[in-house]
Write an enzyme that holds these catalytic residues in place. Sequence first.
Site, mmCIF file in Angstrom:
data_model
loop_
_atom_site.group_PDB
_atom_site.id
_atom_site.type_symbol
_atom_site.label_atom_id
_atom_site.label_comp_id
_atom_site.label_asym_id
_atom_site.label_seq_id
_atom_site.Cartn_x
_atom_site.Cartn_y
_atom_site.Cartn_z
ATOM 1 N N GLY A 1 -3.985 -0.838 -6.277
ATOM 2 C CA GLY A 1 -2.847 0.245 -6.418
ATOM 3 C C GLY A 1 -2.773 0.604 -7.973
ATOM 4 N N GLN A 2 -1.691 1.794 -8.209
ATOM 5 C CA GLN A 2 -1.451 1.882 -9.338
ATOM 6 C C GLN A 2 -0.763 0.619 -10.125
ATOM 7 N N ASP A 3 0.257 -0.097 -10.016
ATOM 8 C CA ASP A 3 0.799 -1.038 -10.623
ATOM 9 C C ASP A 3 0.077 -2.453 -10.670
ATOM 10 N N LEU B 1 2.552 -6.751 -4.735
ATOM 11 C CA LEU B 1 2.793 -5.590 -4.788
ATOM 12 C C LEU B 1 2.080 -4.806 -3.640
ATOM 13 N N ALA B 2 1.776 -5.453 -2.935
ATOM 14 C CA ALA B 2 0.962 -4.609 -1.788
ATOM 15 C C ALA B 2 2.116 -4.086 -0.804
ATOM 16 N N GLN C 1 2.854 -0.415 2.074
ATOM 17 C CA GLN C 1 2.752 1.077 2.505
ATOM 18 C C GLN C 1 3.636 1.645 1.632
ATOM 19 N N SER C 2 3.452 2.134 0.579
ATOM 20 C CA SER C 2 4.283 2.432 -0.366
ATOM 21 C C SER C 2 4.935 4.070 -0.182
ATOM 22 N N THR D 1 12.749 -2.112 -4.873
ATOM 23 C CA THR D 1 12.505 -0.822 -5.266
ATOM 24 C C THR D 1 14.045 -0.048 -5.195
ATOM 25 N N GLU E 1 14.487 2.495 -3.655
ATOM 26 C CA GLU E 1 14.711 3.181 -2.266
ATOM 27 C C GLU E 1 15.829 2.294 -1.398
ATOM 28 N N TYR F 1 10.881 2.736 5.093
ATOM 29 C CA TYR F 1 10.079 2.051 3.967
ATOM 30 C C TYR F 1 11.284 1.474 3.351
ATOM 31 N N LYS G 1 11.669 -2.775 2.783
ATOM 32 C CA LYS G 1 11.701 -3.239 1.659
ATOM 33 C C LYS G 1 12.913 -4.184 1.483
ATOM 34 N N HIS H 1 7.959 4.787 -11.293
ATOM 35 C CA HIS H 1 7.227 4.666 -12.407
ATOM 36 C C HIS H 1 5.831 5.554 -12.253
HETATM 37 P P1 NAP Z 1 0.273 1.790 -4.299
HETATM 38 O O1 NAP Z 1 -0.362 2.540 -5.557
HETATM 39 O O2 NAP Z 1 0.446 2.636 -3.304
HETATM 40 O O3 NAP Z 1 -0.534 0.474 -4.278
HETATM 41 C C1 NAP Z 1 -0.185 -0.186 -2.881
HETATM 42 C C2 NAP Z 1 -1.317 -1.479 -2.928
HETATM 43 O O4 NAP Z 1 -1.003 -2.190 -1.754
HETATM 44 C C3 NAP Z 1 -2.762 -1.037 -2.718
HETATM 45 O O5 NAP Z 1 -3.484 -1.850 -3.634
HETATM 46 C C4 NAP Z 1 -2.785 -0.929 -1.203
HETATM 47 O O6 NAP Z 1 -4.277 -1.477 -0.816
HETATM 48 C C5 NAP Z 1 -2.047 -2.273 -0.949
HETATM 49 N N1 NAP Z 1 -1.895 -2.805 0.392
HETATM 50 C C6 NAP Z 1 -1.158 -1.522 1.371
HETATM 51 N N2 NAP Z 1 -0.963 -2.082 2.278
HETATM 52 C C7 NAP Z 1 -1.716 -3.490 2.330
HETATM 53 C C8 NAP Z 1 -1.824 -4.384 3.369
HETATM 54 N N3 NAP Z 1 -1.359 -4.268 4.603
HETATM 55 N N4 NAP Z 1 -2.481 -5.634 3.065
HETATM 56 C C9 NAP Z 1 -2.931 -5.592 1.721
HETATM 57 N N5 NAP Z 1 -2.697 -4.634 0.676
HETATM 58 C C10 NAP Z 1 -2.224 -3.528 1.134
HETATM 59 O O7 NAP Z 1 1.666 1.377 -4.964
HETATM 60 P P2 NAP Z 1 2.254 1.247 -6.554
HETATM 61 O O8 NAP Z 1 3.091 2.571 -6.828
HETATM 62 O O9 NAP Z 1 1.353 0.443 -7.168
HETATM 63 O O10 NAP Z 1 3.425 0.239 -6.100
HETATM 64 C C11 NAP Z 1 3.499 -1.097 -6.014
HETATM 65 C C12 NAP Z 1 4.584 -1.767 -5.355
HETATM 66 O O11 NAP Z 1 5.683 -1.514 -5.916
HETATM 67 C C13 NAP Z 1 4.707 -1.547 -3.943
HETATM 68 O O12 NAP Z 1 5.223 -2.432 -3.253
HETATM 69 C C14 NAP Z 1 5.519 -0.284 -4.014
HETATM 70 O O13 NAP Z 1 6.196 -0.225 -2.731
HETATM 71 C C15 NAP Z 1 6.443 -0.950 -5.238
HETATM 72 N N6 NAP Z 1 7.150 0.005 -5.668
HETATM 73 C C16 NAP Z 1 6.535 1.145 -6.486
HETATM 74 C C17 NAP Z 1 7.252 1.971 -7.326
HETATM 75 C C18 NAP Z 1 6.711 3.017 -7.983
HETATM 76 O O14 NAP Z 1 7.294 4.093 -8.582
HETATM 77 N N7 NAP Z 1 5.323 3.107 -8.061
HETATM 78 C C19 NAP Z 1 8.646 1.675 -7.392
HETATM 79 C C20 NAP Z 1 9.382 0.682 -6.758
HETATM 80 C C21 NAP Z 1 8.490 -0.152 -6.074
HETATM 81 P P3 NAP Z 1 -5.489 -0.103 -0.469
HETATM 82 O O15 NAP Z 1 -5.896 0.307 -1.715
HETATM 83 O O16 NAP Z 1 -6.362 -0.856 0.406
HETATM 84 O O17 NAP Z 1 -4.494 0.896 0.421
HETATM 85 O O1 G4F Z 2 6.857 10.841 -5.494
HETATM 86 P P1 G4F Z 2 7.672 10.481 -4.235
HETATM 87 O O2 G4F Z 2 6.979 10.803 -3.005
HETATM 88 O O3 G4F Z 2 8.237 9.135 -4.681
HETATM 89 P P2 G4F Z 2 9.747 8.472 -3.650
HETATM 90 O O4 G4F Z 2 9.803 9.047 -2.169
HETATM 91 O O5 G4F Z 2 10.776 8.508 -4.666
HETATM 92 O O6 G4F Z 2 8.972 6.949 -3.758
HETATM 93 C C1 G4F Z 2 8.568 6.425 -4.843
HETATM 94 O O7 G4F Z 2 9.144 5.710 -5.587
HETATM 95 C C2 G4F Z 2 10.061 4.529 -4.802
HETATM 96 C C3 G4F Z 2 11.024 4.216 -6.183
HETATM 97 O O8 G4F Z 2 12.261 4.622 -5.921
HETATM 98 C C4 G4F Z 2 8.984 3.308 -4.330
HETATM 99 F F1 G4F Z 2 9.649 2.522 -3.846
HETATM 100 C C5 G4F Z 2 8.091 4.074 -3.530
HETATM 101 O O9 G4F Z 2 6.965 3.252 -3.137
HETATM 102 C C6 G4F Z 2 7.378 5.388 -4.347
HETATM 103 O O10 G4F Z 2 6.579 4.955 -5.280
HETATM 104 O O11 G4F Z 2 8.905 11.458 -4.067
HETATM 105 C C7 G4F Z 2 9.886 11.748 -5.092
HETATM 106 C C8 G4F Z 2 10.911 12.785 -4.706
HETATM 107 C C9 G4F Z 2 11.487 12.858 -3.309
HETATM 108 O O12 G4F Z 2 12.628 13.122 -3.198
HETATM 109 C C10 G4F Z 2 10.579 13.766 -2.512
HETATM 110 O O13 G4F Z 2 11.373 14.457 -1.236
HETATM 111 O O14 G4F Z 2 10.003 14.116 -4.547
HETATM 112 C C11 G4F Z 2 10.425 14.877 -3.559
HETATM 113 N N1 G4F Z 2 9.271 15.843 -3.056
HETATM 114 C C12 G4F Z 2 9.361 17.027 -3.209
HETATM 115 N N2 G4F Z 2 8.313 17.660 -2.821
HETATM 116 C C13 G4F Z 2 8.027 15.358 -2.857
HETATM 117 C C14 G4F Z 2 7.279 16.669 -2.569
HETATM 118 N N3 G4F Z 2 7.536 14.171 -2.524
HETATM 119 C C15 G4F Z 2 6.194 14.331 -2.207
HETATM 120 N N4 G4F Z 2 5.579 12.983 -2.061
HETATM 121 N N5 G4F Z 2 5.354 15.592 -2.191
HETATM 122 C C16 G4F Z 2 6.124 16.656 -2.080
HETATM 123 O O15 G4F Z 2 5.445 17.678 -1.860
#
Ligand code: NAP
Ligand code: G4F
Length: 344
Positions: A13-15, A84-85, A87-88, A129, A131, A154, A158, A184
């Site tokens: 994933g991204q992180d 970090l894994a 369904q995000s 998160t 969320e 979600y 979490k 991020h």
């Molecule tokens: P991401 O890009 O969606 O990556 C998720 C990773 O988890 C991928 O490597 C995915 O593998 C793996 N994964 C999903 N389900 C799995 C399972 N059942 N078993 C093993 N691996 C699995 O997410 P991210 O943005 O890097 O975020 C990393 C973590 O931080 C997540 O837990 C997310 O919920 C949390 N988080 C993210 C943000 C954000 O803004 N990015 C903020 C707060 C918290 P595949 O490539 O095979 O799908």
């Molecule tokens: O980019 P989003 O899908 O991110 P969201 O829902 O904030 O979740 C992300 O950040 C969380 C941390 O706060 C993580 F835990 C989570 O794993 C993930 O990385 O949506 C951001 C905002 C939402 O309010 C959504 O309703 O954008 C709004 N939005 C408006 N139009 C949209 C869209 N979101 C998506 N994905 N697609 C749209 O077309």
Amino acid sequence: MSAKRALITGITGQDGSYLAEFLLDKGYEVHGLVRRTSSFNRQRIDDLYFKKHKDAWLHYGDMTDMNSLLHVVSVCKPDEVYNLAAQSHVQISFEVPYYTALSDAIGVQNLLESIRILGLHSKFYQASTSELFSGAPGEAPQNEKTPFKPRSPYGVAKLYGYEISRIYREAYGFFVCNGILFNHESPRRGSNFVTRKITRGVVDVVQGKQDHIPLGNLHAHRDWGYAPEYVESMYLMLQQPTPEDYVVATGETHSVREFAEKAFAHAGIEVRWEGEGVEEKGIDTKTGKAVVVVDPQFFRPNEVDHLCGDASYAKEKLGWQPTVTFEALVSLMMEAELKGEGTL
Ligand code: NAP
Ligand code: G4F
């Protein structure tokens, strides 16, 4: 002295990809958990280290499969585990709530149990998160003491992950930290999250591949930071003398509408807004054509409206501070998009 060993779940994933690079640069031996998929999904890590780096290893497994986690943890015997894994995707969690709970809640427990059963002393980072918060008016800025009230499958999965991590810390003396990270982003962000959807969409509009970007809630406010800076905070949490939970955020919040405006401006398109609700449109002021339209399929059954984090505790204890501003984030994502460098 032998290198520290880290196990990263979610390494594709991204992180996970940024954290793998960061830890390899620090001299760690890095092990990553990967799922078997029929299509190739390792773009984020393949070009980086995994074709050539001697200290990087991948292991098949799944957060929902305890056997595989026991096996991988027993093989790696990690000093540090970064979980970090997940369904995000928040909107998708409304469609697959059961699977989201299995991977994002029970999966955390599976991994903690694997460490406990094997009698290891691995430090543990849990990807919590913003969320977890409700995003209700009047609550911002959210910090470690703000009450949790998730609004999605979600978020509640979490919350289980957050609490079970705290429980292993209290019950078994595990060194476990929850990073309550606000949104991020980066060029490696999945393209169905709103920032990447917009930056890709702007380039497609400019290149004539699509007329407009269909978006959901334009009013939602998010505290958007730059992912490579956020993975450093994960590492810092595990280097402290005692395990704690930290909010990680920029302290600035912007709407989806503002993100779209800035991204179009970067490509030389000025957008003015017309209409309200589902009729609202972003119009290119030069051509008069709609380049953003509201599409209700992207509305969520329940929404977190307003997120803005207060990371002063992380600054005080970890010395962590973000440097990439909202404007700089949009610019760097747009630059990467224009060069075709974003992850597909
Ligand atoms: P991401 O890009 O969606 O990556 C998720 C990773 O988890 C991928 O490597 C995915 O593998 C793996 N994964 C999903 N389900 C799995 C399972 N059942 N078993 C093993 N691996 C699995 O997410 P991210 O943005 O890097 O975020 C990393 C973590 O931080 C997540 O837990 C997310 O919920 C949390 N988080 C993210 C943000 C954000 O803004 N990015 C903020 C707060 C918290 P595949 O490539 O095979 O799908
Ligand atoms: O980019 P989003 O899908 O991110 P969201 O829902 O904030 O979740 C992300 O950040 C969380 C941390 O706060 C993580 F835990 C989570 O794993 C993930 O990385 O949506 C951001 C905002 C939402 O309010 C959504 O309703 O954008 C709004 N939005 C408006 N139009 C949209 C869209 N979101 C998506 N994905 N697609 C749209 O077309």
